[in-house]
Enzyme design. Structure first.
Site, mmCIF file in Angstrom:
data_model
loop_
_atom_site.group_PDB
_atom_site.id
_atom_site.type_symbol
_atom_site.label_atom_id
_atom_site.label_comp_id
_atom_site.label_asym_id
_atom_site.label_seq_id
_atom_site.Cartn_x
_atom_site.Cartn_y
_atom_site.Cartn_z
ATOM 1 N N CYS A 1 26.567 4.816 41.279
ATOM 2 C CA CYS A 1 27.536 5.230 40.266
ATOM 3 C C CYS A 1 27.627 6.739 40.116
ATOM 4 C CB CYS A 1 27.186 4.597 38.918
ATOM 5 S SG CYS A 1 27.322 2.803 38.916
ATOM 6 N N SER B 1 26.055 -10.077 38.943
ATOM 7 C CA SER B 1 25.944 -11.033 40.044
ATOM 8 C C SER B 1 25.735 -10.378 41.404
ATOM 9 C CB SER B 1 27.199 -11.908 40.075
ATOM 10 O OG SER B 1 27.142 -12.865 41.101
ATOM 11 N N HIS B 2 26.426 -9.279 41.672
ATOM 12 C CA HIS B 2 26.366 -8.717 43.018
ATOM 13 C C HIS B 2 25.052 -8.022 43.330
ATOM 14 C CE1 HIS B 2 27.106 -4.275 42.419
ATOM 15 N NE2 HIS B 2 27.465 -4.721 41.230
ATOM 16 N N GLN C 1 18.673 -4.552 37.645
ATOM 17 C CA GLN C 1 17.849 -4.362 38.841
ATOM 18 C C GLN C 1 16.596 -5.230 38.849
ATOM 19 O OE1 GLN C 1 18.471 -2.755 41.570
ATOM 20 N NE2 GLN C 1 20.262 -1.563 40.986
ATOM 21 N N GLY D 1 27.686 -5.806 35.164
ATOM 22 C CA GLY D 1 26.676 -5.099 34.387
ATOM 23 C C GLY D 1 27.244 -4.031 33.476
ATOM 24 N N THR D 2 28.257 -3.317 33.941
ATOM 25 C CA THR D 2 28.834 -2.250 33.124
ATOM 26 C C THR D 2 29.455 -2.800 31.850
ATOM 27 O OG1 THR D 2 29.207 -0.736 34.974
ATOM 28 C CG2 THR D 2 30.610 -0.467 33.036
ATOM 29 N N THR E 1 40.853 -15.004 30.438
ATOM 30 C CA THR E 1 40.658 -16.222 31.213
ATOM 31 C C THR E 1 39.419 -16.087 32.089
ATOM 32 O OG1 THR E 1 43.034 -16.675 31.262
ATOM 33 C CG2 THR E 1 41.684 -17.762 32.925
ATOM 34 N N ASN F 1 17.079 2.117 38.083
ATOM 35 C CA ASN F 1 17.868 1.944 39.297
ATOM 36 C C ASN F 1 17.724 3.084 40.288
ATOM 37 O OD1 ASN F 1 19.349 3.296 37.078
ATOM 38 N ND2 ASN F 1 20.943 3.582 38.613
#
Length: 380
Positions: free
Chosen positions: A323, A200-201, A178, A69-70, A237, A149
């Site tokens: 964060c 993803s997390h 979120q 996300g960052t 990659t 968030n």
């Protein structure tokens, strides 16, 4: 152990980990290689892209994979600013954005851009009428998150989309980190949204993977140059195993979307029970709030003290945003809402998940009642 910090990160789903392990151990080719192993990696990469796009109701060419996300937020804000600088240098972001957006916008000030922050009301919602008044002929970007968030307020993305409908020269970015897997996609990824960030997390995928939605026809200046991956837009990659796992996690999350109806009931029960304590201040609401986030404070007790008191009982919560919690900063959202800093510093965030149980909620409430009594003299 009771884990109530799902807004910070979710545990990877076992099926997701299986996918990651199988791809990482069996598909060793680099997607950029010309040989058969490279072609196999490319096929899986593009199949994963297609699955993510399909689940969002978009086309595969509109999905760009990132590290999370960052990065997605940084790319959307900075990449758009550099791409459209010749048309204007005025940017609007809400005053309650995640640091990945807000700090990116502040960084652009040093690059010659002008940034204004859209105010929110006392309950944590962007003031659309204020946004309208702040728009200028040289405005090139508006960025407003889908779900806050820190307190869980669902921002008026539809209303902002309607406001910007006849202003096609202004790009609209939504941080949807979120929201995905908790709310219907159409509620935050409207046809007017040009860019959207995902991680993803946050929906039981693996860490270090995310993606950026880029509407067809919209352009961004690349932040990473080199080998020309991701259609010459992000050179590095590709993390094929993580991307395949992300596609699996998203499919599972979308299948479980209705499970959050149960989470709403648990959140409401928590809110009602906590509000009954005399010295508790509730910062989150019910109407137009995400199902999984509830933020409150215990007057006279700093949030980190309450977090550690729960930790001693093997209950894991957060002060506010993961964060900013280690930095010891009060919830920026609460400050933007006009909450005094002394009250904002008491805030802790509970964030639930689809597998949260009634028993866990009751154990949490029992633990809180004990802590409430034990800290009474300290707080007074």
């Amino acid at each position: 152990m009771i884990y109530f910090d799902n807004a910070a990160t979710t545990s990877p789903d076992p099926e997701v980990l299986t996918t990651y392990h199988e791809v990482a151990s069996k598909l060793i080719g680099n997607p950029s290689s010309l040989h058969r192993l490279g072609e196999e990696a490319t096929r899986l990469l593009e199949a994963s892209r297609q699955q993510v796009a399909s689940l969002l109701g978009k086309s595969s060419e509109e999905i760009l994979f990132t590290s999370g996300g960052t990065e997605s937020d940084n790319w959307a804000i900075k990449g758009l600013a550099f791409e459209k600088a010749r048309y204007g240098k005025h940017i609007l972001v809400s005053d309650i954005e995640h640091p990945a957006v807000k700090e990116s916008a502040k960084w652009l000030i040093g690059q010659g851009f002008e940034v204004d922050f859209i105010p929110v009301n006392r309950t944590g919602f962007v003031k659309v009428e204020a946004l309208e008044q702040m728009l200028r002929p040289d405005t090139i970007l508006v960025s407003v998150m889908a779900v806050n968030n820190e307190i869980g307020s669902i921002q008026p993305i539809q209303a902002i989309s309607e406001l910007l409908a006849d202003r096609p020269t202004i790009a609209f970015h939504v941080d949807a980190v979120q929201a995905l897997g908790k709310l219907p996609v159409t509620s935050f990824l409207t046809e007017r949204v040009d860019f959207a960030s995902f991680s993803s997390h946050k929906f039981h995928g693996v860490r270090g993977v995310g993606f950026l939605y880029q509407k067809k026809g919209k352009k961004l200046t690349p932040l990473l140059t080199g080998g020309g991956q991701e259609n010459n837009q992000r050179s590095t990659t590709e993390n094929v195993a993580g991307i395949a796992a992300t596609a699996k996690a998203l499919r599972l999350a979308m299948n479980r979307l209705t499970d959050f109806e149960k989470v709403v009931a648990l959140r409401n029960h928590l809110l009602e029970r906590l509000a009954a304590f005399e010295d508790v201040q509730i910062f989150s609401g019910i109407k137009d709030f995400a199902p999984h986030v509830l933020t409150f404070g215990l007057k006279g007790l700093r949030g980190e003290v309450l977090v550690h008191a729960f930790e001693e009982r093997e209950i894991y919560v957060s002060t506010t945003s993961a964060c900013s919690s280690k930095a010891g900063k009060p919830a920026g959202t609460l400050i933007a809402m006009g909450i005094p800093q002394s009250e904002a510093e008491t805030a802790i965030r509970i964030s639930l998940d689809y597998d949260t149980t009634t028993e866990e909620v009751e154990q949490f409430l029992t633990a809180f009642s004990d802590i409430y009594q034990q800290t009474r003299k300290v707080r007074n």
